[in-house]
Structures are given as structure tokens and as C-alpha cells.
Design a protein around this motif. Structure first.
Motif, PDB file in Angstrom:
ATOM      1  N   ILE A 126      -3.845  -3.408   8.668  1.00 14.49           N
ATOM      2  CA  ILE A 126      -2.706  -2.542   8.377  1.00 14.49           C
ATOM      3  C   ILE A 126      -3.143  -1.084   8.255  1.00 14.49           C
ATOM      4  O   ILE A 126      -2.334  -0.165   8.346  1.00 14.49           O
ATOM      5  CB  ILE A 126      -2.001  -3.008   7.084  1.00 14.49           C
ATOM      6  CG1 ILE A 126      -1.506  -4.443   7.264  1.00 14.49           C
ATOM      7  CG2 ILE A 126      -0.838  -2.104   6.707  1.00 14.49           C
ATOM      8  CD1 ILE A 126      -0.931  -5.054   6.014  1.00 14.49           C
ATOM      9  N   GLY A 127      -4.426  -0.856   8.070  1.00 12.83           N
ATOM     10  CA  GLY A 127      -4.910   0.498   7.823  1.00 12.83           C
ATOM     11  C   GLY A 127      -4.747   0.863   6.357  1.00 12.83           C
ATOM     12  O   GLY A 127      -4.704   0.005   5.465  1.00 12.83           O
ATOM     13  N   ALA A 128      -4.627   2.148   6.085  1.00 12.37           N
ATOM     14  CA  ALA A 128      -4.418   2.594   4.697  1.00 12.37           C
ATOM     15  C   ALA A 128      -3.062   2.113   4.225  1.00 12.37           C
ATOM     16  O   ALA A 128      -2.050   2.370   4.882  1.00 12.37           O
ATOM     17  CB  ALA A 128      -4.517   4.105   4.598  1.00 12.37           C
ATOM     18  N   PRO A 129      -3.000   1.381   3.117  1.00 14.59           N
ATOM     19  CA  PRO A 129      -1.708   0.877   2.652  1.00 14.59           C
ATOM     20  C   PRO A 129      -0.734   1.984   2.280  1.00 14.59           C
ATOM     21  O   PRO A 129       0.476   1.776   2.289  1.00 14.59           O
ATOM     22  CB  PRO A 129      -2.071   0.016   1.448  1.00 14.59           C
ATOM     23  CG  PRO A 129      -3.397   0.499   1.011  1.00 14.59           C
ATOM     24  CD  PRO A 129      -4.110   0.990   2.242  1.00 14.59           C
ATOM     25  N   SER A 130      -1.236   3.181   1.938  1.00 15.45           N
ATOM     26  CA  SER A 130      -0.369   4.292   1.558  1.00 15.45           C
ATOM     27  C   SER A 130      -1.182   5.569   1.562  1.00 15.45           C
ATOM     28  O   SER A 130      -2.422   5.547   1.476  1.00 15.45           O
ATOM     29  CB  SER A 130       0.246   4.058   0.175  1.00 15.45           C
ATOM     30  OG  SER A 130       0.957   5.208  -0.259  1.00 15.45           O
ATOM     31  N   ASP A 131      -0.501   6.690   1.723  1.00 17.99           N
ATOM     32  CA  ASP A 131      -1.191   7.976   1.598  1.00 17.99           C
ATOM     33  C   ASP A 131      -1.206   8.469   0.157  1.00 17.99           C
ATOM     34  O   ASP A 131      -1.697   9.554  -0.135  1.00 17.99           O
ATOM     35  CB  ASP A 131      -0.524   9.023   2.497  1.00 17.99           C
ATOM     36  CG  ASP A 131       0.965   9.179   2.205  1.00 17.99           C
ATOM     37  OD1 ASP A 131       1.470   8.488   1.288  1.00 17.99           O
ATOM     38  OD2 ASP A 131       1.637   9.978   2.895  1.00 17.99           O
ATOM     39  N   ALA A 132      -0.662   7.694  -0.764  1.00 18.80           N
ATOM     40  CA  ALA A 132      -0.680   8.053  -2.186  1.00 18.80           C
ATOM     41  C   ALA A 132      -2.023   7.663  -2.803  1.00 18.80           C
ATOM     42  O   ALA A 132      -2.764   6.826  -2.285  1.00 18.80           O
ATOM     43  CB  ALA A 132       0.455   7.360  -2.922  1.00 18.80           C
ATOM     44  N   THR A 133      -2.315   8.272  -3.927  1.00 19.48           N
ATOM     45  CA  THR A 133      -3.566   7.939  -4.615  1.00 19.48           C
ATOM     46  C   THR A 133      -3.451   6.573  -5.278  1.00 19.48           C
ATOM     47  O   THR A 133      -4.271   5.674  -5.023  1.00 19.48           O
ATOM     48  CB  THR A 133      -3.892   9.006  -5.669  1.00 19.48           C
ATOM     49  OG1 THR A 133      -4.032  10.270  -5.015  1.00 19.48           O
ATOM     50  CG2 THR A 133      -5.179   8.668  -6.404  1.00 19.48           C
ATOM     51  N   VAL A 134      -2.466   6.380  -6.126  1.00 17.91           N
ATOM     52  CA  VAL A 134      -2.247   5.104  -6.804  1.00 17.91           C
ATOM     53  C   VAL A 134      -1.066   4.403  -6.125  1.00 17.91           C
ATOM     54  O   VAL A 134       0.013   4.988  -5.976  1.00 17.91           O
ATOM     55  CB  VAL A 134      -1.970   5.312  -8.307  1.00 17.91           C
ATOM     56  CG1 VAL A 134      -1.715   3.980  -8.982  1.00 17.91           C
ATOM     57  CG2 VAL A 134      -3.137   6.039  -8.973  1.00 17.91           C
ATOM     58  N   TYR A 135      -1.301   3.173  -5.717  1.00 17.62           N
ATOM     59  CA  TYR A 135      -0.260   2.460  -4.962  1.00 17.62           C
ATOM     60  C   TYR A 135      -0.357   0.963  -5.260  1.00 17.62           C
ATOM     61  O   TYR A 135      -1.455   0.419  -5.423  1.00 17.62           O
ATOM     62  CB  TYR A 135      -0.440   2.711  -3.465  1.00 17.62           C
ATOM     63  CG  TYR A 135       0.578   2.000  -2.607  1.00 17.62           C
ATOM     64  CD1 TYR A 135       1.893   2.449  -2.548  1.00 17.62           C
ATOM     65  CD2 TYR A 135       0.229   0.865  -1.870  1.00 17.62           C
ATOM     66  CE1 TYR A 135       2.836   1.799  -1.767  1.00 17.62           C
ATOM     67  CE2 TYR A 135       1.165   0.215  -1.090  1.00 17.62           C
ATOM     68  CZ  TYR A 135       2.467   0.676  -1.042  1.00 17.62           C
ATOM     69  OH  TYR A 135       3.399   0.026  -0.288  1.00 17.62           O
TER      70      TYR A 135
END
Length: 231
Positions: free
Chosen positions: A210-219
Motif C-alpha cells: 500500500i505504500g505509506a499508510p498516510s502522510d500524517a505523523t500519527v495515524y
């Protein structure tokens, strides 16, 4: 000289006798006759030696207060200088800016921020974290990922270290994945993953990267719900 003219009034008789004895010894003659002759002529003029000694003692006693006065004055001056020095130190200490607990430098602040991003402080309790998301969630094609045989997850720390807290079928665990390392988790029905640095990792679910699950720091991501019903 006055002594050669038999004028001894300016000296005490004790000093005159001593001088006569010394002078007679220098001339290598017996001093006794000279002293006897002196006493017979000038005996009535002899000064009381006790008075001389008493006068000398009074002179010494009178000089003591003056010495003490000078010492007291010296101590007063020294005390004044010391007080002025201490006052100057106090003023410097009050006006000097206190930098012991001041702001960090730019490099120190950046290092602190990086460390905070890389290693967030999770709760020490073993209770599963409350699912809460931040930023955009992955939106893969739900038909490409099958969850009939359970959930198999791999987390690769490809871009930096990341703290993860995983609840797999109600069992909670947490760890920090160092950069370049990976961690694997499995569950039969459900899995909740909380990332401390989601943009630093790649998420692989049942073989799909999936790659990075999110561009947020905490997810936080919940499987399979968030992949079957993407927002």
C-alpha cells in the motif's frame, strides 16, 4: 663635649655609669675608681631609675591605643572594600541574563523535533489505543485484497524509524522499527495499527504494498474495515 666638661645633667646617671665603664675598658683601665668618683660628685643628681622605667612603661601604654586605632581604621577600610565588591557581584548577578534554561539553538530544536517524530511516547499500559486517524487513508481496490484467510501485515521502515502499536484480535503489542528494518503481524479477524511516523514506512497487507499508510505523523488504521470501506 659636655661629658668631658663634667656636664652629665642631660643623661640619667645609669647611662653615665655605663658609659664610664665602657670607656674605661676601652682604655684598659679599672672602671671602679671612675664610677666611685662619679657617685661621690654627682650622687645627689642621680635620677630615680624606677621613675625612668615607669615613664617608659607609660609611653609604651600610650602608644598602644594609637596602634589599635590605626588597626581598627585599617579593618574598617578593608571591610568597606569587601562590602563594595560583594555588592558589585550581586548587581552583576541580578542584571546578567539567565541563559541556563534558555531557548535551544536551531540545531538542538531540529534534533529534538526529529527525535519526537521518530519515537513518540506511547502509553505504557497494555490497553489497545483508541482508533483515530489523521490525514488521508489508503484507498486500494477492495477487490484486490482478500481477507478470507485472515490478515497478514508487514511494516517496512524505509524512510525512517517508526513506533507502532498493534492490536491483533484483541492482543496488544508495541515496538519501534528502526530504519531499514521490518516487522510482521498476523490476525484472524481484525487488526488495529497505530503509527508514530506513518509517512516513514511502507505497509504491506496480505501481499499488497500500500505504500505509506498516510502522510500524517500519527495515524491509525483498522483492518480490514478501512481497506474494504475506504473513505
Amino acid at each position: 663635649m659636655r661629658m668631658e666638661s663634667d656636664d652629665f645633667d642631660f643623661l640619667a646617671s645609669t647611662y653615665v655609669r655605663g658609659f664610664l665603664r665602657s670607656y674605661a675598658r676601652y682604655l684598659m683601665i679599672d672602671p671602679a675608681p671612675l664610677v666611685t668618683e662619679f657617685d661621690s660628685r654627682y650622687g645627689s643628681r642621680k635620677v630615680d631609675e624606677a621613675k625612668i622605667m615607669a615613664s617608659e612603661r607609660r609611653s609604651r601604654r600610650s602608644s598602644i591605643p594609637r596602634q589599635r586605632s590605626r588597626m581598627s581604621s585599617s579593618w574598617t577600610v578593608a571591610a568597606g572594600i569587601a562590602a563594595a565588591f560583594l555588592l558589585a557581584l550581586f548587581v552583576i548577578g541580578v542584571t546578567q541574563p539567565n541563559n541556563s534554561g534558555g531557548n535551544k539553538t536551531g540545531n538542538e530544536q531540529a534534533t529534538s523535533n526529529q527525535a519526537a517524530d521518530a519515537s513518540p511516547s506511547p502509553s505504557s499500559s497494555k490497553q489497545p489505543p483508541s482508533p483515530s486517524g489523521g490525514g488521508s487513508k489508503p484507498s486500494p481496490d477492495s477487490n484486490t485484497i482478500a481477507f478470507d484467510n485472515g490478515i497478514d501485515v508487514k511494516i517496512l521502515a524505509t524512510r525512517g524509524p517508526c513506533w507502532v502499536g498493534v492490536t491483533a484480535d484483541g492482543s496488544y503489542t508495541q515496538q519501534i522499527i528502526a530504519v531499514g528494518q521490518k516487522a510482521s503481524y498476523a490476525a484472524q479477524s481484525s487488526m488495529i495499527i497505530k503509527f508514530g511516523a506513518a509517512a516513514s514506512v511502507d505497509l504491506i497487507v496480505n501481499g499488497h504494498n500500500i505504500g505509506a499508510p498516510s502522510d500524517a505523523t500519527v495515524y491509525t488504521i483498522t483492518l480490514p474495515d478501512d481497506l474494504q470501506n475506504p473513505h
